[in-house]
Design a protein around this motif. Structure first.
Motif, short mmCIF file in Angstrom:
data_model
loop_
_atom_site.label_atom_id
_atom_site.label_comp_id
_atom_site.label_asym_id
_atom_site.label_seq_id
_atom_site.Cartn_x
_atom_site.Cartn_y
_atom_site.Cartn_z
N ILE A 1 12.70 -5.98 -10.80
CA ILE A 1 11.66 -5.62 -9.81
C ILE A 1 10.30 -5.52 -10.47
CG2 ILE A 1 10.87 -3.84 -8.20
CD1 ILE A 1 13.82 -3.02 -7.87
N ASP A 2 9.32 -6.10 -9.79
CA ASP A 2 7.90 -5.95 -10.12
C ASP A 2 7.25 -5.43 -8.84
OD1 ASP A 2 5.28 -6.08 -10.93
OD2 ASP A 2 5.21 -8.26 -11.02
N ALA A 3 7.05 -4.11 -8.77
CA ALA A 3 6.51 -3.47 -7.57
C ALA A 3 5.12 -2.94 -7.87
CB ALA A 3 7.42 -2.34 -7.09
N ARG A 4 4.14 -3.41 -7.12
CA ARG A 4 2.75 -3.05 -7.39
C ARG A 4 2.05 -2.50 -6.16
NH1 ARG A 4 0.62 -7.69 -11.45
NH2 ARG A 4 2.58 -7.97 -12.57
N VAL A 5 0.95 -1.83 -6.42
CA VAL A 5 0.11 -1.28 -5.35
C VAL A 5 -0.96 -2.31 -5.01
CG1 VAL A 5 -1.45 0.59 -4.73
CG2 VAL A 5 0.51 1.04 -6.22
N VAL A 6 -1.34 -2.36 -3.74
CA VAL A 6 -2.39 -3.29 -3.29
C VAL A 6 -3.66 -3.03 -4.07
CG1 VAL A 6 -3.84 -3.93 -1.34
CG2 VAL A 6 -1.43 -3.43 -0.99
N LEU B 1 13.22 3.40 -4.08
CA LEU B 1 13.06 3.06 -2.66
C LEU B 1 13.51 1.62 -2.38
CD1 LEU B 1 9.60 4.71 -1.89
CD2 LEU B 1 11.85 5.44 -1.06
N ILE B 2 13.17 0.72 -3.27
CA ILE B 2 13.57 -0.69 -3.10
C ILE B 2 15.08 -0.82 -3.20
CG2 ILE B 2 13.43 -2.98 -4.16
CD1 ILE B 2 10.47 -2.17 -4.89
N TYR B 3 15.69 -0.19 -4.20
CA TYR B 3 17.15 -0.24 -4.33
C TYR B 3 17.84 0.32 -3.09
CZ TYR B 3 17.67 -1.78 -9.17
OH TYR B 3 17.70 -2.53 -10.31
N ASN B 4 17.28 1.37 -2.51
CA ASN B 4 17.89 1.99 -1.33
C ASN B 4 18.00 1.01 -0.16
OD1 ASN B 4 18.39 4.43 -2.55
ND2 ASN B 4 16.52 5.39 -1.79
N ALA C 1 0.83 -1.21 0.00
CA ALA C 1 0.00 0.00 0.00
C ALA C 1 0.86 1.26 0.00
CB ALA C 1 -0.93 0.00 1.22
N GLN C 2 2.09 1.14 0.47
CA GLN C 2 2.99 2.30 0.53
C GLN C 2 3.39 2.82 -0.86
OE1 GLN C 2 6.21 2.10 3.34
NE2 GLN C 2 5.09 0.66 4.61
N PHE C 3 3.11 2.04 -1.88
CA PHE C 3 3.44 2.46 -3.24
C PHE C 3 2.30 3.24 -3.90
CE2 PHE C 3 6.07 -1.67 -3.42
CZ PHE C 3 7.17 -1.04 -2.85
N SER C 4 1.20 3.44 -3.22
CA SER C 4 0.00 4.00 -3.85
C SER C 4 0.17 5.42 -4.36
CB SER C 4 -1.19 3.93 -2.89
OG SER C 4 -0.94 4.73 -1.76
N SER C 5 1.01 6.22 -3.75
CA SER C 5 1.12 7.62 -4.18
C SER C 5 2.41 7.92 -4.93
CB SER C 5 1.02 8.53 -2.95
OG SER C 5 2.09 8.27 -2.07
N ILE C 6 3.13 6.88 -5.36
CA ILE C 6 4.38 7.12 -6.07
C ILE C 6 4.41 6.31 -7.37
CG2 ILE C 6 5.68 7.73 -4.00
CD1 ILE C 6 6.84 4.91 -3.97
N ASN C 7 5.21 6.81 -8.32
CA ASN C 7 5.29 6.13 -9.62
C ASN C 7 6.29 4.98 -9.58
OD1 ASN C 7 7.96 7.09 -10.23
ND2 ASN C 7 7.09 9.04 -10.92
N ALA C 8 6.37 4.25 -10.67
CA ALA C 8 7.21 3.05 -10.73
C ALA C 8 8.69 3.35 -10.50
CB ALA C 8 7.02 2.34 -12.08
N VAL C 9 9.19 4.44 -11.05
CA VAL C 9 10.60 4.80 -10.87
C VAL C 9 10.88 5.08 -9.39
CG1 VAL C 9 12.39 6.50 -11.42
CG2 VAL C 9 10.88 5.66 -13.22
N GLN C 10 10.00 5.79 -8.74
CA GLN C 10 10.17 6.06 -7.31
C GLN C 10 10.13 4.78 -6.48
OE1 GLN C 10 6.94 8.88 -7.29
NE2 GLN C 10 8.33 10.58 -6.85
#
Length: 87
Positions: free
Chosen positions: A82-87, A64-67, A51-60
């Motif tokens: 990486i496959d990062a998705r919103v709930v 965050l994941i790389y960090n 859910a923490q990905f809901s307000s940010i785009n794929a690059v962001q």
């Protein structure tokens, strides 16, 4: 007790993102002979839903994941898919 790179990454991502789904998989066997694989650094695949990905785009999301893994690169991790998705 030594933890695998996958376990370390899973723990960090869980602590930071509280994902509803997380998969961290070593895909190094698919890169045998590749320059990055010669030193033993791993190629990882990460699928994460949070859910923490809901307000940010794929690059962001990817940044965050790389960090969370910067200290593991390039010695233990060579590449990450990486496959990062919103709930």
């Amino acid at each position: 007790m030594m933890h695998s790179v996958e376990q370390i990454v899973s723990q960090r991502l869980t602590e930071v993102f509280s994902p509803t789904f997380l998969e961290v998989r070593n895909e190094s066997e698919q890169h045998i002979g590749h320059a990055g694989a010669l030193g033993g650094a791993q190629h990882l695949f990460i699928r994460i839903v949070s859910a923490q990905f809901s307000s940010i785009n794929a690059v962001q999301r990817h940044r965050l994941i790389y960090n969370t893994m910067l200290d593991l690169m390039p010695d233990q991790i060579h590449a990450v898919r990486i496959d990062a998705r919103v709930v």
